[in-house]
Design a protein around this motif. Structure first.
Motif, PDB file in Angstrom:
ATOM      1  N   ILE A   1       0.837  -1.204   0.000  1.00  9.50           N
ATOM      2  CA  ILE A   1       0.000   0.000   0.000  1.00  9.50           C
ATOM      3  C   ILE A   1       0.873   1.256   0.000  1.00  9.50           C
ATOM      4  N   VAL A   2       2.023   1.194   0.672  1.00  6.15           N
ATOM      5  CA  VAL A   2       2.941   2.334   0.692  1.00  6.15           C
ATOM      6  C   VAL A   2       3.655   2.484  -0.650  1.00  6.15           C
ATOM      7  N   LEU A   3       4.096   1.362  -1.213  1.00  6.34           N
ATOM      8  CA  LEU A   3       4.939   1.416  -2.407  1.00  6.34           C
ATOM      9  C   LEU A   3       4.154   1.723  -3.680  1.00  6.34           C
ATOM     10  N   LEU A   4       2.889   1.334  -3.738  1.00  2.00           N
ATOM     11  CA  LEU A   4       2.113   1.517  -4.969  1.00  2.00           C
ATOM     12  C   LEU A   4       2.042   2.972  -5.422  1.00  2.00           C
ATOM     13  N   PRO A   5       1.674   3.941  -4.554  1.00  5.63           N
ATOM     14  CA  PRO A   5       1.665   5.344  -5.018  1.00  5.63           C
ATOM     15  C   PRO A   5       3.052   5.829  -5.445  1.00  5.63           C
ATOM     16  N   ALA A   6       4.091   5.345  -4.751  1.00  4.95           N
ATOM     17  CA  ALA A   6       5.448   5.757  -5.123  1.00  4.95           C
ATOM     18  C   ALA A   6       5.812   5.249  -6.514  1.00  4.95           C
ATOM     19  N   ILE A   7       5.421   4.011  -6.836  1.00  4.10           N
ATOM     20  CA  ILE A   7       5.703   3.454  -8.162  1.00  4.10           C
ATOM     21  C   ILE A   7       4.951   4.232  -9.235  1.00  4.10           C
ATOM     22  N   LEU A   8       3.681   4.554  -8.963  1.00  4.65           N
ATOM     23  CA  LEU A   8       2.897   5.313  -9.937  1.00  4.65           C
ATOM     24  C   LEU A   8       3.505   6.695 -10.166  1.00  4.65           C
ATOM     25  N   LEU A   9       3.918   7.368  -9.090  1.00  5.24           N
ATOM     26  CA  LEU A   9       4.517   8.694  -9.230  1.00  5.24           C
ATOM     27  C   LEU A   9       5.847   8.616  -9.961  1.00  5.24           C
ATOM     28  N   LEU A  10       6.665   7.613  -9.617  1.00  6.36           N
ATOM     29  CA  LEU A  10       7.959   7.460 -10.281  1.00  6.36           C
ATOM     30  C   LEU A  10       7.764   7.154 -11.770  1.00  6.36           C
ATOM     31  N   GLY A  11       6.764   6.323 -12.092  1.00  6.73           N
ATOM     32  CA  GLY A  11       6.486   6.037 -13.496  1.00  6.73           C
ATOM     33  C   GLY A  11       6.064   7.288 -14.253  1.00  6.73           C
ATOM     34  N   PHE A  12       5.252   8.136 -13.605  1.00  9.90           N
ATOM     35  CA  PHE A  12       4.833   9.389 -14.238  1.00  9.90           C
ATOM     36  C   PHE A  12       6.045  10.287 -14.504  1.00  9.90           C
TER      37      PHE A  12
END
Length: 291
Positions: free
Chosen positions: A71-82
């Motif tokens: 749950i913590v890593l998912l938003p970080a991955i999405l932001l990093l991908g953006f």
């Protein structure tokens, strides 16, 4: 006949290639799971530390930590991908599609000089702030990992772009690129850890703010326990035939950890004391969902 032999050879080499990659796949899965577990632990520790509970008191399933880390890593991955998509689009627009003329090369060169200067300035600022924090024994500023990750990524991009234009590399450039990757990954990991801790603290504070709206639990015990706090009431039972002689109301359940219940007063507020009561299951009976 030659075609048949080629198909047989390819069929024989495919399993070998898959087995050759298996150790790397297992290692990647192990590292990813460990990272998720660690981030979940950071978030959980921050949550229960806010509630005055040491995370070492909890007996949570490792899958719980892995899920919370996801749950913590998912938003970080999405932001990093953006960020990667936007940076790639800018690179194609202003570098790849730049005409290979003297004027175009000069424009790219000036842009790389500006990026490299900003990167070195950021790394210098990060090093200076780190030395100051270590010498004074204080906490690092919140912006430090952001500057570290961005500066390292900027320097790495400038070096790779310059090497692609000049077709120059070498061992020293490879060592420098590896160091920049390590610094960028370290800064990114620090950012994600900070986000995990912030998320955990917010969850703990939200529980404190809504503790009076939570369903209370009624605790029945054989002996009187040292349980007291805002809204907690104890009644001495007069039924001599009952197994339990004391009844506590005005409590909320924080978590059930192994064979223990962790309870807190329902009158908790963000500014009030935060007592926590650990009650073994064999010393009482807990009625859940009462108001």
């Amino acid at each position: 006949m030659w075609l048949v032999d080629m198909s047989l050879n390819s069929a024989e080499t495919a399993p070998t290639a898959w087995w050759a990659r298996a150790p790397a796949i297992v290692l990647d899965v192990a590292v990813g799971t460990a990272l998720l577990y660690f981030l979940g632990w950071v978030r959980t520790d921050a949550t229960y530390r806010t509630l005055n509970v040491n995370v070492s008191m909890l007996s949570l399933n490792p899958a719980v930590y892995v899920y919370r880390g996801f749950i913590v890593l998912l938003p970080a991955i999405l932001l990093l991908g953006f960020i990667v998509v936007v940076a790639s689009a800018l690179h194609r627009r202003f570098v790849v599609r730049t005409p290979d003329t003297h004027k175009g090369q000069g424009r790219v060169r000036r842009a790389l000089i500006a990026i490299r200067s900003a990167g070195w300035l950021g790394l210098t600022t990060t090093a200076t702030a780190t030395i100051a924090v270590v010498s004074q024994g204080g906490a690092p500023p919140y912006w430090l990992p952001y500057v570290l990750a961005a500066s390292s990524a900027a320097l790495g991009y400038a070096d790779q772009s310059a090497a692609a234009k000049t077709h120059k590399g070498g061992r020293s450039r490879g060592v420098r690129a590896s160091a920049l990757v390590v610094l960028s990954v370290a800064g990114t990991l620090m950012i994600i850890m900070s986000y995990a801790e912030r998320l955990g603290v917010q969850q703990g504070q939200q529980f404190l703010a809504t503790a009076q709206d939570q369903p209370t639990v009624t605790l029945h015990t054989k002996e009187r326990l040292s349980i007291a706090g805002a809204g907690v009431k104890v009644v001495r039972m007069t039924d001599e035939g009952s197994e339990f002689h004391y009844r506590y109301t005005g409590l909320v359940l924080l978590i059930r950890s192994g064979d223990d219940y962790l309870l807190a007063p329902r009158g908790l507020t963000p500014d009030s004391p935060r007592p926590v009561f650990v009650v073994p299951r064999d010393k009482g009976r807990l009625d859940l969902g009462t108001w």
